[in-house]
Design a protein around this motif. Structure first.
Motif, short mmCIF file in Angstrom:
data_model
loop_
_atom_site.label_atom_id
_atom_site.label_comp_id
_atom_site.label_asym_id
_atom_site.label_seq_id
_atom_site.Cartn_x
_atom_site.Cartn_y
_atom_site.Cartn_z
N ASN A 107 23.05 63.29 12.65
CA ASN A 107 23.18 63.98 13.94
C ASN A 107 24.64 64.29 14.21
O ASN A 107 25.53 63.76 13.55
N THR A 121 23.24 66.11 19.11
CA THR A 121 22.44 67.22 18.64
C THR A 121 22.12 67.04 17.16
O THR A 121 22.81 66.30 16.45
N GLU A 125 20.35 72.68 15.49
CA GLU A 125 20.65 73.26 16.79
C GLU A 125 22.04 73.89 16.75
O GLU A 125 22.96 73.30 16.20
N LEU A 127 24.42 74.91 19.42
CA LEU A 127 24.91 75.06 20.79
C LEU A 127 26.28 75.73 20.77
O LEU A 127 27.19 75.28 20.08
#
Length: 155
Positions: A107, A121, A125, A127
């Motif tokens: 992660n 996250t 993902e 972001l």
């Protein structure tokens, strides 16, 4: 006549170890002492993870080894090196720097520079803005260690 095989003199390449997430802090030193004058102790990211799993989370060597994708005996050698370095850091008053090692993160952690929020996250993902304040000023902790896309396939 003695024949030396290349495999006998070449060390094995180190297997990538799995680290849950990047550390929030990567350097530590004694209070009141300027960093440039201190001897540095390098704690690799996999040694950091071994300390976290065994000493903070209390996992057995077998459980922690499984979590990192390595053998129990490799984990035992790793945690022994990490503990020795931590003892040297505390007792000798050296600077501890966390970096390096053959790892992939499971992660990532992002921090917004505007509102201070932190977010865990996955690497799938993407972001680009803070979910709390919509700022685009995000610090990518795994990116600070040179990781990102390489970690996507190592969950």
């Amino acid at each position: 006549m003695c024949v030396i095989l290349e495999s006998e003199i070449m060390p094995r390449t180190e297997k990538n170890r799995i680290v849950g997430e990047p550390p929030l802090f990567s350097a530590f030193k004694p209070i009141g002492v300027k960093g440039p004058g201190l001897t540095k102790i390098m704690l690799s990211l996999d040694e950091y993870e071994a300390l976290k799993l065994a000493d903070q989370l209390g996992l057995s060597h077998a459980e922690a080894a499984d979590e990192m994708g390595i053998s129990r005996s490799t984990f035992t050698r790793l945690i022994e090196r990490a503990r020795q370095k931590m003892a040297d850091f505390i007792i000798s008053g050296k600077m501890l720097v966390i970096d390096g090692g053959n790892v992939h993160f499971r992660n990532n952690i992002l921090r917004c520079m505007d509102c201070g929020q932190m977010f865990k996250t996955g690497f799938e993902e993407h972001l680009t803005n803070c979910p709390a304040c919509n700022s685009d000023k995000l610090i990518n902790f795994a990116g600070g260690f040179g990781h990102g896309k390489c970690c996507q396939n190592h969950k």
